[in-house]
Design a protein around this motif. Structure first.
Motif, PDB file in Angstrom:
ATOM      1  N   SER A 199      43.637  13.151 -37.971  1.00  0.00           N
ATOM      2  CA  SER A 199      43.213  11.760 -38.169  1.00  0.00           C
ATOM      3  C   SER A 199      41.755  11.733 -38.594  1.00  0.00           C
ATOM      4  N   ASP A 200      41.393  10.646 -39.246  1.00  0.00           N
ATOM      5  CA  ASP A 200      40.005  10.461 -39.680  1.00  0.00           C
ATOM      6  C   ASP A 200      39.088  10.572 -38.459  1.00  0.00           C
ATOM      7  N   GLU A 201      39.512   9.966 -37.372  1.00  0.00           N
ATOM      8  CA  GLU A 201      38.688   9.939 -36.160  1.00  0.00           C
ATOM      9  C   GLU A 201      38.423  11.362 -35.640  1.00  0.00           C
ATOM     10  N   TRP A 202      39.506  12.167 -35.577  1.00  0.00           N
ATOM     11  CA  TRP A 202      39.370  13.543 -35.066  1.00  0.00           C
ATOM     12  C   TRP A 202      38.423  14.336 -35.959  1.00  0.00           C
ATOM     13  N   ILE A 203      38.632  14.253 -37.272  1.00  0.00           N
ATOM     14  CA  ILE A 203      37.822  15.072 -38.187  1.00  0.00           C
ATOM     15  C   ILE A 203      36.354  14.646 -38.123  1.00  0.00           C
ATOM     16  N   ARG A 204      36.109  13.324 -38.114  1.00  0.00           N
ATOM     17  CA  ARG A 204      34.714  12.863 -38.066  1.00  0.00           C
ATOM     18  C   ARG A 204      34.033  13.265 -36.765  1.00  0.00           C
ATOM     19  N   GLU A 205      34.761  13.113 -35.672  1.00  0.00           N
ATOM     20  CA  GLU A 205      34.178  13.440 -34.365  1.00  0.00           C
ATOM     21  C   GLU A 205      33.865  14.931 -34.217  1.00  0.00           C
ATOM     22  N   TYR A 256      28.758  19.112 -38.525  1.00  0.00           N
ATOM     23  CA  TYR A 256      27.609  18.354 -38.020  1.00  0.00           C
ATOM     24  C   TYR A 256      27.209  18.821 -36.618  1.00  0.00           C
ATOM     25  N   ARG A 257      28.217  19.174 -35.811  1.00  0.00           N
ATOM     26  CA  ARG A 257      27.917  19.595 -34.428  1.00  0.00           C
ATOM     27  C   ARG A 257      27.140  20.914 -34.398  1.00  0.00           C
ATOM     28  N   ILE A 258      27.402  21.780 -35.380  1.00  0.00           N
ATOM     29  CA  ILE A 258      26.653  23.046 -35.444  1.00  0.00           C
ATOM     30  C   ILE A 258      25.183  22.744 -35.792  1.00  0.00           C
ATOM     31  N   ILE A 259      24.987  21.791 -36.696  1.00  0.00           N
ATOM     32  CA  ILE A 259      23.616  21.423 -37.092  1.00  0.00           C
ATOM     33  C   ILE A 259      22.890  20.793 -35.896  1.00  0.00           C
ATOM     34  N   GLU A 260      23.599  19.938 -35.171  1.00  0.00           N
ATOM     35  CA  GLU A 260      23.015  19.312 -33.970  1.00  0.00           C
ATOM     36  C   GLU A 260      22.558  20.375 -32.973  1.00  0.00           C
ATOM     37  N   SER A 261      23.431  21.383 -32.787  1.00  0.00           N
ATOM     38  CA  SER A 261      23.123  22.426 -31.822  1.00  0.00           C
ATOM     39  C   SER A 261      21.913  23.247 -32.268  1.00  0.00           C
ATOM     40  N   ALA A 262      21.795  23.495 -33.583  1.00  0.00           N
ATOM     41  CA  ALA A 262      20.636  24.236 -34.098  1.00  0.00           C
ATOM     42  C   ALA A 262      19.358  23.435 -33.846  1.00  0.00           C
ATOM     43  N   ALA A 263      19.433  22.125 -34.067  1.00  0.00           N
ATOM     44  CA  ALA A 263      18.263  21.256 -33.864  1.00  0.00           C
ATOM     45  C   ALA A 263      17.819  21.324 -32.401  1.00  0.00           C
ATOM     46  N   LYS A 264      18.808  21.305 -31.514  1.00  0.00           N
ATOM     47  CA  LYS A 264      18.520  21.345 -30.084  1.00  0.00           C
ATOM     48  C   LYS A 264      17.848  22.680 -29.721  1.00  0.00           C
ATOM     49  N   HIS A 265      18.438  23.768 -30.226  1.00  0.00           N
ATOM     50  CA  HIS A 265      17.918  25.101 -29.956  1.00  0.00           C
ATOM     51  C   HIS A 265      16.466  25.224 -30.424  1.00  0.00           C
ATOM     52  N   LEU A 266      16.180  24.617 -31.593  1.00  0.00           N
ATOM     53  CA  LEU A 266      14.838  24.729 -32.175  1.00  0.00           C
ATOM     54  C   LEU A 266      13.890  23.651 -31.633  1.00  0.00           C
ATOM     55  N   LYS A 267      14.422  22.798 -30.751  1.00  0.00           N
ATOM     56  CA  LYS A 267      13.629  21.670 -30.205  1.00  0.00           C
ATOM     57  C   LYS A 267      12.977  20.882 -31.352  1.00  0.00           C
ATOM     58  N   THR A 268      13.767  20.632 -32.372  1.00  0.00           N
ATOM     59  CA  THR A 268      13.279  19.949 -33.578  1.00  0.00           C
ATOM     60  C   THR A 268      14.134  18.713 -33.809  1.00  0.00           C
TER      61      THR A 268
END
Ligand code: UT7
Length: 367
Positions: free
Chosen positions: A30-36, A257-269
């Protein structure tokens, strides 16, 4: 030692759009699953007439136009692709012919989704060594041809497209500042396209067993990506004594997107330092970093003198990062018109083929 500047950039994406809604008619999703779970809304799919070489050549000609550089002035073409046109000849050679880069050497580089970062680094190192002046680096993909449209774990992720950078030598400081490249072949089976190579040449059985489709352990790749992205960025920055505070933009490989979010968190950026367009193109492998960078440059987000980090991961396993100072076109004595080169390349290619045929006939008569 000359510096390697990014002086031109171009991208090409095929017109047809495949939305999440369209995918939900092919597989149970579903669109919802893929976007989330991924952040992806839609992706581009190559038409029957689009190939890595045709898309790569379009991106290349645009990049040359911005750089104000004739294809005939190129010394080297490096093409990174996870969906090359053939095992051989290289896609780079086909592009060389399509754009009429008469004096360029050309080769493909295989580092999966990290390919563009590897290729950019190799092009920059060739310039730094003084052996070449003008290099074209291309990432181009028709991954949709290797997607199993019945596998919901993979078919939602990938998209097609191409991006290209021109690298040029200059005595002015700037351009590529540092790079790190890593690999871990122990994870080779985590993400692969097993069929069609010499290990599993095409047979009825390889087709039946789905060996010609992308195979992936999504969770494992996810874990690996979140582990290495931040580390690679820090390493590349440390080489030039910088931190993420000194950087205006980070352009990550657009996989999830979640991988990018996690990288941002790791880099505190903050996430708003990251260029993200995964929602519109999905994962275009080697083309994802140039496409995201070019869109940011077109929107004047990335500007001259900005420090930008590219970071990627992919099959192999491979990963790498690079720090660049964004420059733009070098001052040019005259304006180069790119369009005539398209026609010149077609005619040149045609006549060379005819000539080769005639030479063959004459040589046979002489024997
Ligand atoms: O360039 C590198 C290329 N590869 C990547 O970057 C992939 C990295 N990995 C990922 O992006 C994610 O692992 C995926 C997006 C592939 C999967 O997301 P996930 O959050 O790791 O989901 P999952 O594999 O843990 O699956 C969770 C559930 C499963 O159901 P059960 O077993 O819990 O009942 C899956 O069967 O979601 C199910 N599922 C789906 N449901 C709806 C898997 N794919 C789909 C789907 N639609 N497309």
């Amino acid at each position: 030692m000359p510096f390697a500047h990014i002086t031109g950039w171009g991208m090409y994406v095929p017109e047809p759009i495949l939305t999440n809604e369209d995918l939900s008619k092919l597989v149970e999703t579903s669109d919802e699953w893929i976007r989330e779970r991924t952040g992806i809304r839609e992706r581009r799919i190559a038409r029957d007439t689009d190939f890595p070489s045709t898309m790569g050549a379009e991106a290349a000609l645009q990049a040359l136009k911005i750089a104000n550089l004739a294809p005939t002035e190129l010394d080297l073409i490096i093409c990174a692709s996870s969906s090359p046109e053939y095992i051989f000849p290289s896609t780079a050679c086909i592009i060389q012919d399509r754009i009429g880069a008469t004096k360029a050497g050309a080769f493909d580089l295989q580092a999966a989704c990290t390919g563009f970062v590897y290729a950019l680094n190799m092009g920059a190192q060739a310039i730094r060594s003084g052996s070449v002046k003008n290099v074209l680096v291309i990432g181009t993909e028709a991954l949709s041809r290797f997607v199993n449209w019945k596998d919901r774990n993979t078919c939602i992720l990938f998209g097609d497209g191409a991006g290209a950078f021109v690298l040029q030598a200059s005595d002015q400081p700037g351009g590529v500042m540092s790079a790190v490249m890593h690999s871990d072949g122990s994870g080779a089976d985590t993400l692969s396209l097993p069929g069609g190579g010499s290990r599993h040449p095409a047979t009825e059985a390889t087709v039946r067993e789905g060996k010609h489709f992308i195979q992936m352990d999504g969770k494992e790749v996810f874990r690996f990506a979140t582990r290495v992205m931040g580390r690679a960025v820090t390493e590349a920055l440390e080489q030039v004594h910088l931190t993420t505070n000194d950087v205006q933009w980070i352009v990550p490989h657009q996989a999830n997107y979640r991988i990018i979010e996690s990288a941002a968190k790791h880099l505190k950026t903050p996430l708003n330092k990251f260029v993200v367009n995964v929602e519109r193109y999905g994962n275009t492998s080697t083309a994802s970093i140039p496409i995201a960078t070019i869109e940011a440059a077109q929107k004047s987000q990335i500007k001259t003198k900005d420090k930008v980090v590219f970071v990627a991961f992919g099959a192999g396993l491979t990963w790498g990062a690079m720090v660049v100072e964004w420059t733009g076109p070098l001052p040019a004595k005259k304006k180069v018109r790119i369009e005539p080169y398209r026609l010149f390349a077609r005619l040149r290619s045609f006549f060379r083929r005819v000539l080769r045929r005639l030479e063959g006939i004459l040589a046979r008569k002489e024997l």
